[in-house]
Scaffold this active site. Structure first.
Site, PDB file in Angstrom:
ATOM      1  N   GLU A 288      84.997  63.549  87.217  1.00  0.00           N
ATOM      2  CA  GLU A 288      85.333  62.172  87.153  1.00  0.00           C
ATOM      3  C   GLU A 288      86.595  61.405  86.574  1.00  0.00           C
ATOM      4  O   GLU A 288      86.510  60.426  85.882  1.00  0.00           O
ATOM      5  CB  GLU A 288      84.097  61.405  86.329  1.00  0.00           C
ATOM      6  CG  GLU A 288      83.963  61.571  84.895  1.00  0.00           C
ATOM      7  CD  GLU A 288      83.216  62.987  84.448  1.00  0.00           C
ATOM      8  OE1 GLU A 288      83.160  63.653  85.196  1.00  0.00           O
ATOM      9  OE2 GLU A 288      82.587  62.620  83.204  1.00  0.00           O
ATOM     10  N   HIS A 312      77.840  61.035  92.499  1.00  0.00           N
ATOM     11  CA  HIS A 312      77.742  61.490  90.974  1.00  0.00           C
ATOM     12  C   HIS A 312      78.936  60.839  90.071  1.00  0.00           C
ATOM     13  O   HIS A 312      79.073  60.389  89.226  1.00  0.00           O
ATOM     14  CB  HIS A 312      77.356  62.849  90.794  1.00  0.00           C
ATOM     15  CG  HIS A 312      77.150  63.124  89.594  1.00  0.00           C
ATOM     16  ND1 HIS A 312      76.171  63.247  88.634  1.00  0.00           N
ATOM     17  CD2 HIS A 312      78.399  63.824  88.463  1.00  0.00           C
ATOM     18  CE1 HIS A 312      76.646  63.856  87.655  1.00  0.00           C
ATOM     19  NE2 HIS A 312      77.733  63.991  87.260  1.00  0.00           N
ATOM     20  N   GLU A 313      80.043  61.369  90.691  1.00  0.00           N
ATOM     21  CA  GLU A 313      81.515  61.359  89.908  1.00  0.00           C
ATOM     22  C   GLU A 313      81.869  59.822  90.134  1.00  0.00           C
ATOM     23  O   GLU A 313      82.383  59.194  89.096  1.00  0.00           O
ATOM     24  CB  GLU A 313      82.438  62.058  90.740  1.00  0.00           C
ATOM     25  CG  GLU A 313      82.237  63.484  90.804  1.00  0.00           C
ATOM     26  CD  GLU A 313      81.719  64.283  89.471  1.00  0.00           C
ATOM     27  OE1 GLU A 313      82.163  63.602  88.474  1.00  0.00           O
ATOM     28  OE2 GLU A 313      80.951  65.365  89.694  1.00  0.00           O
ATOM     29  N   HIS A 316      80.032  57.789  87.398  1.00  0.00           N
ATOM     30  CA  HIS A 316      80.672  58.009  86.115  1.00  0.00           C
ATOM     31  C   HIS A 316      81.720  56.985  85.749  1.00  0.00           C
ATOM     32  O   HIS A 316      81.980  56.832  84.339  1.00  0.00           O
ATOM     33  CB  HIS A 316      81.414  59.538  86.130  1.00  0.00           C
ATOM     34  CG  HIS A 316      80.611  60.523  85.565  1.00  0.00           C
ATOM     35  ND1 HIS A 316      79.927  60.633  84.276  1.00  0.00           N
ATOM     36  CD2 HIS A 316      80.435  61.794  86.009  1.00  0.00           C
ATOM     37  CE1 HIS A 316      79.307  61.958  84.195  1.00  0.00           C
ATOM     38  NE2 HIS A 316      79.427  62.606  85.285  1.00  0.00           N
ATOM     39  N   GLU A 335      76.171  62.551  81.213  1.00  0.00           N
ATOM     40  CA  GLU A 335      75.590  63.138  82.425  1.00  0.00           C
ATOM     41  C   GLU A 335      74.058  62.527  82.789  1.00  0.00           C
ATOM     42  O   GLU A 335      73.814  62.437  83.968  1.00  0.00           O
ATOM     43  CB  GLU A 335      75.286  64.687  82.002  1.00  0.00           C
ATOM     44  CG  GLU A 335      76.941  65.014  82.024  1.00  0.00           C
ATOM     45  CD  GLU A 335      77.860  64.752  83.127  1.00  0.00           C
ATOM     46  OE1 GLU A 335      77.293  64.512  84.239  1.00  0.00           O
ATOM     47  OE2 GLU A 335      79.114  64.999  83.062  1.00  0.00           O
ATOM     48  N   ASP A 392      81.119  73.688  75.671  1.00  0.00           N
ATOM     49  CA  ASP A 392      80.665  74.203  76.904  1.00  0.00           C
ATOM     50  C   ASP A 392      79.287  74.983  76.970  1.00  0.00           C
ATOM     51  O   ASP A 392      78.585  74.829  77.968  1.00  0.00           O
ATOM     52  CB  ASP A 392      81.827  75.210  77.352  1.00  0.00           C
ATOM     53  CG  ASP A 392      82.141  75.168  78.964  1.00  0.00           C
ATOM     54  OD1 ASP A 392      81.974  74.172  79.372  1.00  0.00           O
ATOM     55  OD2 ASP A 392      81.882  76.162  79.291  1.00  0.00           O
ATOM     56  N   TYR A 400      71.629  66.754  81.787  1.00  0.00           N
ATOM     57  CA  TYR A 400      71.649  66.206  83.400  1.00  0.00           C
ATOM     58  C   TYR A 400      70.444  65.801  83.904  1.00  0.00           C
ATOM     59  O   TYR A 400      70.014  64.527  84.149  1.00  0.00           O
ATOM     60  CB  TYR A 400      72.100  67.309  84.397  1.00  0.00           C
ATOM     61  CG  TYR A 400      73.708  67.533  84.375  1.00  0.00           C
ATOM     62  CD1 TYR A 400      74.158  68.310  83.305  1.00  0.00           C
ATOM     63  CD2 TYR A 400      74.760  66.824  85.244  1.00  0.00           C
ATOM     64  CE1 TYR A 400      75.736  68.605  83.473  1.00  0.00           C
ATOM     65  CE2 TYR A 400      75.873  66.894  85.227  1.00  0.00           C
ATOM     66  CZ  TYR A 400      76.654  67.960  84.101  1.00  0.00           C
ATOM     67  OH  TYR A 400      77.644  68.193  84.173  1.00  0.00           O
TER      68      TYR A 400
HETATM   69  N1  BES Z   1      81.645  65.679  84.006  1.00  0.00           N
HETATM   70  C1  BES Z   1      81.080  66.548  84.887  1.00  0.00           C
HETATM   71  C2  BES Z   1      82.030  68.166  84.935  1.00  0.00           C
HETATM   72  C3  BES Z   1      81.888  68.619  83.648  1.00  0.00           C
HETATM   73  C4  BES Z   1      81.056  68.474  82.492  1.00  0.00           C
HETATM   74  C5  BES Z   1      83.259  69.231  83.034  1.00  0.00           C
HETATM   75  C6  BES Z   1      81.385  69.366  81.248  1.00  0.00           C
HETATM   76  C7  BES Z   1      83.408  69.886  81.792  1.00  0.00           C
HETATM   77  C8  BES Z   1      82.226  69.762  81.156  1.00  0.00           C
HETATM   78  C9  BES Z   1      81.067  66.263  86.231  1.00  0.00           C
HETATM   79  O1  BES Z   1      80.610  64.920  86.487  1.00  0.00           O
HETATM   80  C10 BES Z   1      79.768  66.960  86.755  1.00  0.00           C
HETATM   81  O2  BES Z   1      78.586  66.614  86.193  1.00  0.00           O
HETATM   82  N2  BES Z   1      79.890  67.928  87.965  1.00  0.00           N
HETATM   83  C11 BES Z   1      78.787  68.582  88.492  1.00  0.00           C
HETATM   84  C12 BES Z   1      78.338  67.713  89.546  1.00  0.00           C
HETATM   85  C13 BES Z   1      77.173  66.952  89.737  1.00  0.00           C
HETATM   86  C14 BES Z   1      76.874  66.318  91.196  1.00  0.00           C
HETATM   87  C15 BES Z   1      76.090  67.500  88.818  1.00  0.00           C
HETATM   88  C16 BES Z   1      79.375  69.866  88.947  1.00  0.00           C
HETATM   89  O3  BES Z   1      80.490  70.072  88.780  1.00  0.00           O
HETATM   90  O4  BES Z   1      78.559  70.752  89.307  1.00  0.00           O
HETATM   91 ZN    ZN Z   2      78.683  64.495  85.577  1.00  0.00          ZN
END
Ligand code: BES
Ligand code: ZN
Length: 617
Positions: A288, A312-313, A316, A335, A392, A400
Site C-alpha cells: 500500500e 485491499h491496498e 490501507h 491488516e 515478519d 488479517y
Molecule cells: N501491507 C501488506 C504487505 C506486507 C505485510 C508487507 C507485512 C510486509 C509486511 C499488504 O497490504 C498485504 O496485506 N498484501 C497481501 C494482499 C492482501 C489482499 C491480503 C499480500 O501481499 O498477499
Molecule cells: Zn494489507
C-alpha cells in the site's frame, strides 16, 4: 497540535505502560517499538530530502539523505536505523562535520547510527550508499521483466527494511514528509510513494514530493521501463509497456472502488491513487505505498476476478496509511481493519453473494492457520509480542483474518449503522497518527461500548479477541450458498458420481472446490479432474496454486513442468510457501524442491528467499 500531544504522550510512556489482562493470560503491553533504535522522545525526524542516483551496474543507490529534526530534548544525539548501509559522511546545518557511531549490526535490526548533534541542530545531511544485499531492494536483469529489454528496480520497505536503503527512524510510530530527486539511466521511469509525473523524462531525472507525513515503511521507489494509463483525473495504472493494456483492463473498476471507499469511511486523503504493476518476482500480492500501490502481476487473470487485492491496498489508504499501527505488535490494526474494509468495498461493488464466498474461504484459511500454530500459541493473539524476533514472523493470517472477524463481530453486535459511523469517526480523529492497540480499545470503549457491560462482555468481548489465543466461541457465522454448490460437486466427485461441468463459476467456486476435495486422490481421479477442467494450464494464479499443491500431494507428475515454470517465474511468497512446504513433506519432494529452488532463488526478492531458505534448510 493533537498529533504532537499524542506523540509526546507516547514518547513519555515508553517502557511498559499498561495492564490489560486477557481472559487467559496476562499481557503486559509495551508501547515502545522494539524494532527501532530511534529515540523519538529525544529527537525526531520531521522531514526527509533524498537525493539518489540509481546505479544498475553496481546495484547501488548512492547520494544524500537530509533530515530535518526536532531536537525535543535539546540533547546531543540523534538515533537512527540503518542496515547494510555505507555511511560516507555526515554534515550538520552549521557546515561542520558531525561525529557519529555506526554500531555493530544486530540480526535483522541492523546497525544503530548515533549522530552527535548540537542542541541547535535542525538539519543533518548524510552521504551514503546501499549494499548490493540491501534487503528492501530487488535489482532485476532485463530477462526478469515482462518486456525483457530494460532492467528494473523496486523497493519493499515494510516491515523494517526501509533502513536498508535510507538512514532513517524506521518505526511506524514516527512520521515525516519527504521530497526526493532520483536520477536513473535515460529511458527509464522512476516512481515513488509520492506525487509522481506520469510521463517519461528523457534525462532520467525525476523529482518527488510527499506533503503528507508518512512512516518509513511506506517509503517506496521503483525504476523501470514503465508507461501510464489514466482512468480518470485521480487514478490510473503504471506498468511495463507489454503489460499495460492487460493491466488497464483488469483494474478498470478502480475509480468505482475509490468512490465506494469514500462513501464508507470518508474522503480519500492522498490526492491521486495509482497502481503500479511490478514484475512477477514482487514478493507480495500488493503493498500500500501511499498514492502508488505496488501490485503483483499474478492478479491479472484476464477476467478481473482477483481485484479484491486492489480494494485491499486502497483500503490501507485509511487503515494503515492514515491511521497507522504504532508498533508491529499492533499489526492487526493495519491488516485486520484493512481486510474488513476491503470486504465492505467488494460487497458494495460486487454484491453480498460475492463477498460471502470470500469470507467463508477466509474463515477456512484462518482455522487452518490456528490449527497449525496451535490454539494456545501466543502468536494467535491479535496483540502480538514480537520483541526479540523479526516482525515478519508475526505476519500471519491472524492479524488479517482474526482481525477482520473481530471487527465483523463488533459490526454484528451494534449493527452496521452505528459501527460505520464509529469507524468513520475513528479514521477522521486519528488521521495521520499512529495508534497502539490499547488506544484503540479505549477509543472503542469510550465511543461505542460506552459502559454497556452486557454488550462488552457477552457480545464484543474485546479482551478475549485481542489478548486471548485461538478463536473465541463468539466467532461470527458466515454462510455461502454458492460455495455449498462447490462443496457438493467436490463431494460427488470424491464419491465417484458422474458430475456435470458447472456453469458460470467464479475463482472463489473453483478454489473452494479444490480445497474441499479429499487429500488423497487416485491417479485416475487426478487425470479426470485435469482433463475436465484444465487446471494445469490455468492462467489464474489462485486456482493454479491451489491445484499444484494437490498435484504435489498426490504425485501427479504431469503437472511438474507447470509447477517448475510457476516456481521459477513467480516470486510471490504467498504462493511459494505452500508449494515448497508441500514438496518438502516427502524426501523425494524435498529433493525436487531443492533442485527447483537452486534455479529459482536468484530471481526471488530477499523477503521470499528468506522464507524459503528457512523452509528447505
Ligand atoms: N501491507 C501488506 C504487505 C506486507 C505485510 C508487507 C507485512 C510486509 C509486511 C499488504 O497490504 C498485504 O496485506 N498484501 C497481501 C494482499 C492482501 C489482499 C491480503 C499480500 O501481499 O498477499
Ligand atoms: Zn494489507
Amino acid at each position: 497540535m493533537r498529533f504532537l500531544n499524542l506523540l509526546l504522550a507516547t514518547a513519555f510512556c515508553l517502557s511498559s505502560c499498561s495492564r490489560r489482562t486477557g481472559d487467559k493470560d496476562d499481557t503486559t503491553m509495551s508501547t515502545k517499538d522494539a524494532h527501532s533504535f530511534a529515540r523519538p522522545e529525544e529527537a525526531l525526524v520531521r522531514h526527509l530530502d533524498l537525493n539518489l542516483k540509481v546505479d544498475f551496474s553496481n546495484q547501488e543507490l548512492s547520494g544524500t539523505a537530509t533530515l530535518q529534526i526536532d531536537n525535543l530534548s535539546k540533547g546531543s544525539q540523534l538515533h537512527l536505523d540503518t542496515r547494510d548501509l555505507r555511511i560516507d559522511s555526515i554534515l550538520l546545518d552549521d557546515g561542520s562535520t558531525a561525529k557519529y557511531d555506526l554500531m555493530p549490526a544486530v540480526p535483522y535490526l541492523g546497525s544503530e547510527l548515533v549522530v552527535y548533534i548540537k542542541p541547535t541542530t535542525k538539519k543533518i545531511t548524510i552521504a551514503y550508499r546501499t549494499s548490493p544485499q540491501a534487503a528492501a531492494l530487488q535489482w532485476l536483469k532485463p530477462e526478469q521483466t515482462a518486456g525483457g529489454k530494460q532492467p528494473f528496480l523496486f523497493t519493499q520497505s515494510q516491515a523494517i527494511l526501509a533502513r536498508t536503503w535510507i538512514p532513517i527512524q524506521d518505526s511506524p510510530g514516527i512520521r515525516f514528509t519527504y521530497t526526493a530527486r532520483v536520477s536513473c539511466p535515460a529511458g527509464l521511469m522512476a516512481l515513488m510513494s509520492a506525487e509522481n509525473d506520469t510521463v517519461l523524462h528523457p534525462d532520467g531525472v525525476y523529482t518527488f514530493k510527499m506533503p503528507q507525513a508518512i512512516p518509513a515503511y511506506l517509503m517506496a521507489l521503483a525504476v523501470g521501463d514503465l508507461r501510464f494509463h489514466p482512468y480518470d483525473e485521480r487514478s490510473g495504472v503504471f506498468a511495463e509497456p507489454v503489460t499495460l493494456d492487460k493491466a488497464t483492463y483488469e483494474f478498470a473498476d478502480l475509480p468505482k472502488m475509490i468512490t465506494a471507499a469514500e462513501e464508507l469511511y470518508g474522503p480519500y486523503a492522498w490526492g491521486r491513487y495509482d497502481v503500479l504493476v511490478l514484475p512477477p518476482s514482487f514478493p507480495f500480492g500488493g503493498m500500500e505505498n501511499p498514492r502508488l500501490t505496488f501490485a503483483t502481476p499474478t492478479i491479472i487473470a484476464g477476467d478481473r476476478s482477483l481485484v479484491a487485492l486492489i480494494a485491499h491496498e486502497l483500503a490501507h489508504s485509511w487503515s494503515g496509511n492514515l491511521v497507522t499501527n504504532a508498533t508491529w505488535n499492533d499489526f492487526w490494526l493495519n491488516e485486520g481493519f484493512t481486510v474488513y474494509f476491503e470486504a465492505r468495498i467488494m460487497e458494495k461493488l460486487y454484491g453480498k453473494e460475492y463477498e460471502d464466498m470470500a469470507t467463508v474461504l477466509a474463515e477456512g484459511e484462518l482455522r487452518k492457520t490456528v490449527a497449525a500454530l496451535g490454539e494456545d500459541n501466543p502468536d494467535t493473539r491479535l496483540y502480538l509480542n514480537l520483541e526479540g524476533r523479526d516482525p515478519d514472523d508475526g505476519m500471519s493470517d491472524i492479524a488479517y483474518e482474526k482481525g477482520r472477524f473481530f471487527l465483523l463481530n463488533i459490526e454484528r453486535a451494534v449493527g452496521r449503522e452505528r459501527w460505520d459511523a464509529f469507524l468513520k469517526q475513528y479514521f477522521a480523529e486519528h488521521a495521520f497518527q499512529s495508534i497502539h492497540t490499547e488506544q484503540f480499545l479505549t477509543y472503542l470503549e469510550e465511543n461505542l461500548i460506552q459502559g454497556d457491560g452486557k454488550l462488552r462482555n457477552t457480545k464484543i468481548r474485546d479482551n478475549k479477541w485481542v489478548f486471548g489465543t485461538g478463536l473465541p466461541d463468539s466467532f461470527p457465522k458466515v454462510h455461502s450458498a454458492e460455495l455449498e454448490k462447490a462443496q457438493a460437486l467436490a463431494a460427488d466427485f470424491a464419491a465417484g458420481k458422474t458430475i456435470q461441468n458447472p456453469q458460470g463459476w467464479t475463482t472463489h467456486h473453483w478454489v473452494y472446490f479444490l480445497r474441499q476435495l479429499p487429500a488423497q486422490l487416485s491417479p485416475a481421479q487426478m487425470e479426470d479432474l485435469d482433463r475436465r477442467f484444465q487446471f494445469t494450464g490455468s492462467g489464474n494464479s489462485e486456482i493454479l496454486c491451489q491445484w499444484l499443491e494437490i498435484c504435489i500431494r498426490n504425485q501427479y507428475t504431469k503437472a511438474d513442468a507447470s509447477l517448475e515454470r510457476f516456481l521459477t517465474s513467480v516470486g510471490r511468497r504467498k504462493f511459494l510457501k505452500p508449494l515448497y512446504t508441500a514438496l518438502a513433506a516427502t524426501p523425494s519432494g524435498k529433493e525436487k524442491a531443492r533442485a527447483i529452488y537452486a534455479k529459482a532463488r536468484p530471481g526471488y526478492h530477499s523477503v521470499s528467499s528468506g522464507t524459503i531458505d528457512e523452509l528447505l534448510r
